[in-house]
Structure formats: structure tokens, C-alpha cells
Design a protein around this motif. Sequence first.
Motif, PDB file in Angstrom:
ATOM      1  N   ALA A 352       0.690  -1.169   0.165  1.00 35.43           N
ATOM      2  CA  ALA A 352       0.463   0.257   0.059  1.00 35.43           C
ATOM      3  C   ALA A 352       0.629   1.234  -0.316  1.00 35.43           C
ATOM      4  O   ALA A 352       0.909   1.752  -0.629  1.00 35.43           O
ATOM      5  N   GLU A 353       2.376   1.314   0.783  1.00 36.49           N
ATOM      6  CA  GLU A 353       2.487   2.425   1.088  1.00 36.49           C
ATOM      7  C   GLU A 353       3.154   2.589   0.143  1.00 36.49           C
ATOM      8  O   GLU A 353       3.606   4.036  -0.906  1.00 36.49           O
ATOM      9  N   GLN A 354       3.551   1.323  -1.037  1.00 34.20           N
ATOM     10  CA  GLN A 354       4.422   1.249  -2.040  1.00 34.20           C
ATOM     11  C   GLN A 354       3.307   2.254  -3.383  1.00 34.20           C
ATOM     12  O   GLN A 354       3.896   2.938  -4.210  1.00 34.20           O
ATOM     13  N   ILE A 355       2.345   1.599  -3.541  1.00 31.49           N
ATOM     14  CA  ILE A 355       1.692   2.129  -4.408  1.00 31.49           C
ATOM     15  C   ILE A 355       1.647   4.314  -4.129  1.00 31.49           C
ATOM     16  O   ILE A 355       0.997   4.142  -5.122  1.00 31.49           O
ATOM     17  N   LEU A 356       1.135   3.909  -2.800  1.00 35.36           N
ATOM     18  CA  LEU A 356       0.770   5.578  -2.686  1.00 35.36           C
ATOM     19  C   LEU A 356       1.939   6.729  -2.912  1.00 35.36           C
ATOM     20  O   LEU A 356       1.916   7.879  -3.020  1.00 35.36           O
ATOM     21  N   SER A 357       3.219   6.045  -3.056  1.00 32.79           N
ATOM     22  CA  SER A 357       4.041   6.906  -3.840  1.00 32.79           C
ATOM     23  C   SER A 357       4.574   6.580  -4.661  1.00 32.79           C
ATOM     24  O   SER A 357       5.583   7.240  -5.096  1.00 32.79           O
ATOM     25  N   SER A 358       3.562   5.549  -5.604  1.00 28.15           N
ATOM     26  CA  SER A 358       3.919   5.377  -7.390  1.00 28.15           C
ATOM     27  C   SER A 358       3.135   6.263  -8.203  1.00 28.15           C
ATOM     28  O   SER A 358       1.968   6.765  -7.695  1.00 28.15           O
ATOM     29  N   PRO A 359       3.577   6.499  -9.358  1.00 31.02           N
ATOM     30  CA  PRO A 359       3.183   7.142 -10.512  1.00 31.02           C
ATOM     31  C   PRO A 359       1.904   6.081 -10.850  1.00 31.02           C
ATOM     32  O   PRO A 359       1.784   4.939 -11.008  1.00 31.02           O
ATOM     33  N   ARG A 360       0.862   6.756 -11.190  1.00 36.47           N
ATOM     34  CA  ARG A 360      -0.665   5.847 -11.769  1.00 36.47           C
ATOM     35  C   ARG A 360      -0.182   5.017 -12.760  1.00 36.47           C
ATOM     36  O   ARG A 360      -0.891   3.821 -13.032  1.00 36.47           O
ATOM     37  N   SER A 361       0.379   5.046 -13.610  1.00 40.11           N
ATOM     38  CA  SER A 361       1.665   4.327 -14.824  1.00 40.11           C
ATOM     39  C   SER A 361       1.941   3.000 -13.777  1.00 40.11           C
ATOM     40  O   SER A 361       1.818   1.694 -15.251  1.00 40.11           O
ATOM     41  N   LYS A 362       2.959   3.031 -12.848  1.00 43.70           N
ATOM     42  CA  LYS A 362       3.041   1.821 -12.319  1.00 43.70           C
ATOM     43  C   LYS A 362       1.719   1.080 -11.717  1.00 43.70           C
ATOM     44  O   LYS A 362       1.956   0.147 -11.150  1.00 43.70           O
ATOM     45  N   HIS A 365      -3.888  -2.141 -11.514  1.00 40.55           N
ATOM     46  CA  HIS A 365      -5.384  -1.404 -11.585  1.00 40.55           C
ATOM     47  C   HIS A 365      -6.269  -0.316 -11.552  1.00 40.55           C
ATOM     48  O   HIS A 365      -5.144   0.421 -10.602  1.00 40.55           O
ATOM     49  N   ARG A 366      -6.609   0.157 -12.403  1.00 40.38           N
ATOM     50  CA  ARG A 366      -6.905   1.593 -12.025  1.00 40.38           C
ATOM     51  C   ARG A 366      -7.465   1.974 -10.364  1.00 40.38           C
ATOM     52  O   ARG A 366      -7.653   2.720 -10.247  1.00 40.38           O
ATOM     53  N   TRP A 367      -7.811   0.951  -9.873  1.00 42.38           N
ATOM     54  CA  TRP A 367      -8.351   0.937  -8.718  1.00 42.38           C
ATOM     55  C   TRP A 367      -7.475   0.694  -7.596  1.00 42.38           C
ATOM     56  O   TRP A 367      -7.553   0.644  -6.344  1.00 42.38           O
ATOM     57  N   SER A 368      -6.138   0.735  -7.735  1.00 41.47           N
ATOM     58  CA  SER A 368      -5.550   0.249  -7.014  1.00 41.47           C
ATOM     59  C   SER A 368      -5.223   0.854  -5.701  1.00 41.47           C
ATOM     60  O   SER A 368      -4.988   0.406  -4.440  1.00 41.47           O
ATOM     61  N   LYS A 369      -4.820   2.614  -6.242  1.00 38.96           N
ATOM     62  CA  LYS A 369      -4.784   3.212  -4.892  1.00 38.96           C
ATOM     63  C   LYS A 369      -5.867   3.259  -3.901  1.00 38.96           C
ATOM     64  O   LYS A 369      -5.447   3.814  -3.254  1.00 38.96           O
ATOM     65  N   ILE A 370      -7.189   2.992  -5.030  1.00 39.79           N
ATOM     66  CA  ILE A 370      -8.355   3.294  -3.561  1.00 39.79           C
ATOM     67  C   ILE A 370      -7.925   2.165  -2.590  1.00 39.79           C
ATOM     68  O   ILE A 370      -8.043   2.116  -1.918  1.00 39.79           O
ATOM     69  N   TYR A 371      -7.430   0.972  -3.041  1.00 40.19           N
ATOM     70  CA  TYR A 371      -7.525   0.110  -2.006  1.00 40.19           C
ATOM     71  C   TYR A 371      -6.048  -0.017  -1.312  1.00 40.19           C
ATOM     72  O   TYR A 371      -6.020  -0.844  -0.374  1.00 40.19           O
ATOM     73  N   ALA A 372      -5.409   0.871  -1.769  1.00 38.95           N
ATOM     74  CA  ALA A 372      -4.027   0.551  -0.651  1.00 38.95           C
ATOM     75  C   ALA A 372      -4.426   2.018  -0.005  1.00 38.95           C
ATOM     76  O   ALA A 372      -4.029   1.765   1.178  1.00 38.95           O
ATOM     77  N   GLU A 373      -5.317   2.648   0.101  1.00 39.78           N
ATOM     78  CA  GLU A 373      -6.390   3.524   1.005  1.00 39.78           C
ATOM     79  C   GLU A 373      -6.767   2.417   2.057  1.00 39.78           C
ATOM     80  O   GLU A 373      -6.905   3.199   3.114  1.00 39.78           O
ATOM     81  N   GLU A 374      -7.673   1.978   1.450  1.00 34.53           N
ATOM     82  CA  GLU A 374      -8.392   0.764   1.614  1.00 34.53           C
ATOM     83  C   GLU A 374      -7.379   0.689   3.324  1.00 34.53           C
ATOM     84  O   GLU A 374      -8.271  -0.183   3.898  1.00 34.53           O
ATOM     85  N   ALA A 375      -6.286   0.041   2.599  1.00 36.15           N
ATOM     86  CA  ALA A 375      -5.641  -1.332   3.856  1.00 36.15           C
ATOM     87  C   ALA A 375      -5.730  -0.473   4.458  1.00 36.15           C
ATOM     88  O   ALA A 375      -5.119  -1.211   5.909  1.00 36.15           O
ATOM     89  N   ARG A 376      -5.017   1.103   4.158  1.00 37.07           N
ATOM     90  CA  ARG A 376      -4.338   1.697   5.580  1.00 37.07           C
ATOM     91  C   ARG A 376      -5.231   1.860   6.598  1.00 37.07           C
ATOM     92  O   ARG A 376      -5.472   1.292   7.893  1.00 37.07           O
ATOM     93  N   HIS A 377      -6.503   2.160   6.264  1.00 40.42           N
ATOM     94  CA  HIS A 377      -7.964   1.919   7.142  1.00 40.42           C
ATOM     95  C   HIS A 377      -8.443   1.026   7.673  1.00 40.42           C
ATOM     96  O   HIS A 377      -8.080   1.079   9.099  1.00 40.42           O
TER      97      HIS A 377
END
Length: 478
Positions: A352-362, A365-377
Motif C-alpha cells: 500500500a505504501e509503495q502504491i501510494l508513492s508511485s505514479p498511476r502508470s505503475k 489496476h485503476r483502483w489500486s490507489k483506492i485499495y491501498a488507502e483502504e488497506a491503511r484504513h
Amino acid sequence: MRVSIAFSFLLYVSLGWSASNACAEFRAGAAKLDITPAHGVSLDGSISKNGPVTSVHDPLHARALVLDNDSTRIAIVTCDLCMVGRDVFDKAKQLIEQETASKIPATHILLAATHTHAAPRAIHIGKEPIDDQYHRLLAEKIASAVIKANSRLVPARIGYTCFNKPNLIACRRFLCKPGSVSPNPFGETGERVKSVAGKSSAIIKPAGPVDPQFSVLSVQTSKGQPICVLGNFSVHYCGGYRRGTVSADYFGYFSEAIETALRSEQIDSSSPPVLGMMSNGTSGNTGAFPRSAGQKKFSAFEGMVFYGRMLASDAVKAIGQLSYQQNPPIKMIERELCLKVRRPDAKRLAWAEQILSSPRSKWPHRWSKIYAEEARHLAGYPETVSIILQVIRIGDIAIASCPCEVFAETGLEIKKQSPFKKTFTIELANGYGGYLPPREQHELGGYETWPARSSFLEVDAARKIRSELVSMLHELAK
Ligand SMILES: [Zn+2]
């Protein structure tokens, strides 16, 4: 003297008999209260992107039915909302208990969301700012609806029927060919299910069953005047919304159509207006897919009107044929069930931390950022949560409820194992437990299984909830 004593005794016995009979009298009352949010209150969350309220297509209501036989008084309430947190429902129950001097105890109150998505999530899981004022007012308004219904109790009778409406719904999860499903938001491959997949050659078949049962509970005065019609059907929602626009979806249209159709049957014009209510059965994996011949594609808000009015018209026809129970026993059992939470492990949190610090192109899935934030929650969730399960018996009719978005197979199994032939289920009741896929559906993957605040209970939760509810239904039958 002897005659007079004998007469007094007879009088006493006779009065005693009629008094105890009056005590067992079945009574009912119903009422609704507007819960439409003001402009600016945030609507359903990040996935449907509804944003803050800018207009109202049709109003939202809390709809309450109170049933009583003097020894037991219960309330059943549907709220035109996407989901409601346990804190809001608990507050409403506390107010109801206080205002009715414990005549309706908290454990005898079933409060449920319908799951219209054009309405607020009254729970702190959205991305938008928390609307505490709306939540506070909501608890008060739900309580007021029940208190109003409670003040309208009159001698009543109850009837039930059900029939199948398979052409309105379909499983919205599709089993696909091995290797055809793209990686999930966590970058994992090998899943077999796509949700709402459209037409694809990769689809083999629906990934699960549907529950086509449409239940109709009709409550009338003892003289046959309508008090309330409670429908129960299993579909997620109809949709066809506009951003920022409030709507009660087909749940609201069903209720209004019932009220319009039965208004003319009110013999006594001074009595309270008839109430329509629609509860959601099991909608976790069931979508609205009409298959009636010649049905054109619906434009905005058309589908909900079609579904609501069709089911209301079926219900009105059916209640004309019902036989009614005059003095049914009422029994309600509530239990709390402790379940584990699927919290992220260290590896998932690092991802999750790696997704939240990487650009969208990496992102995989288009929802990876949402699920990374969800993992934090979810990392902040407790190890276990306690959820409320309830069962209600009204004569030979039974209702089982839990706080999740339940899959059809679980509802079907509860109905099959229930000792009551007339059983239906109400989901999203008394809190929010997220999606409830059975273990075998977890193994197939798909959106509803991905860990988030909308899917957080342990993999075995469906089995545990089902088995507890079935055992509670058997207890009701004793
Ligand atoms: Zn939903």
C-alpha cells in the motif's frame, strides 16, 4: 347472599377472561418521516462518484411499522439510504427505548438501509467530509418515525404471500475462463470472477444463484383497512442516477405506488394514511437486469419507476387474495456475533505504501490507489467486531436479519433451513458489515471480495452468520 357471591364470582371470571383476551390482541401502527438530506451533504462514496447533494429527484424516508400483542412490541424500519453505521442506528434505538418508556426495547427494533445509492452513506467510510449533523438528525428522525407509528396502534391482522420474479434480476458476478481475468488492484493474478462484466467471450456463466422471491407482508386493521404493505426483494438497486441527485430508487417508487393504490381502500378518512415499505433481501451479488420482452434500455431514473410500480402492482393484486392471521404470536431474538476482521498483513501494508508513492502508470489496476488507502484504513480496525443478528416471528411468518450485503446463496440456504415456510431475510440491518461472500466466492475473487471497509469480515463470516441465524430461527419455533 350465596347467589350474590356466585354471581360476583361469575362476573369476576367473565371479566378476567375478557381482560386476558384483550391483552393478547394484535395491534399495528405505521408512519414515515422525510430524511432527505440538505444540499451539500455528501452522497454515496468514491466508486459511484455521486458527490454532494445538488438536487432531489424524489425524497428519502424512514418508514416504520410497529407490531404489538401486549406482551411483545417490535418495530421494523426501512431507511432510504445506502448504508447506515451502527452508531447512528444504536442512537435511534436508545431514543426509541427512552421515548416509549421501554415498551419497545432496543433489542426489539430492526433498523435497515434499503441500499439506494443516490443517498448518503450514513457511516464514516466515504472519502468526502463526515456529515455529523446529518447523522445526528437522522437518528432523531428514525426514532420519530417509530414513535409516530407507536402512537397509531390499532387492532390489526396480518397476511403474507410470496412469488418469484426471476426476470427482473441476475447474478452480477460472472465466472470467466482461466487466465482471462486481469490482475486485481493488489497486482494478484488468477481470479476467476468479473463483476458487472458486460458481454465478453471470456464469460462461462453467472458465478452464483439469485433469490427471485418477492415477499409481501400486508398489515390491515381488524376491519380490513390497509395499514402497511412491506415488500422484500433481492436486488442491489436499479440506478440510472445523475451526479449529486437524491433518489430513493425503486424502494421509494414501490412504497409510493402502494400508498397511491391503497388510499382509496381507506374506509375511514380520519385514520392514518397507509404505508408502503420495501426492504432489501440479499443484494450482494444480484443486479437489476430486466428481461421482459421488448423492454427498451432505460434512460435516467426510468428503471426504478418500472421496477417499483411493477412490484407494487403485483403486491396489490396479491393482497386481495390473502387470508389473514388475527392474533399471531410475536417473538423476537437478538444476538451479537463476534467475527474476525481481514486486516492487512505487513506485506500488504508495504504494498500500500509503495502504491501510494508511485505514479498511476505503475499501478496494476485503476483502483489500486483506492485499495491501498483502504488497506491503511483496515489496519486501524480492531482484530474482531461484534455484529447484531436478529430473527422475528409473527405467527407463521419469520424474518432473519444481519448487517451485511448478503450473497443470494446465503439467503436461499437460510430460507431452506428455516422451520418457517414463510421466511424472508433483511440485509444491511442494525449496522454495516460490508459484503458477505461465502468462502467459495472468496476463492473465485472479484470486487466484492477485495479487502476494504466495504468487505472486511473473515472469509468464514457467511457460514457463521447463516448457521447462527438458522439456529435462532429454530429457537423461535419452540
Ligand atoms: Zn452497493
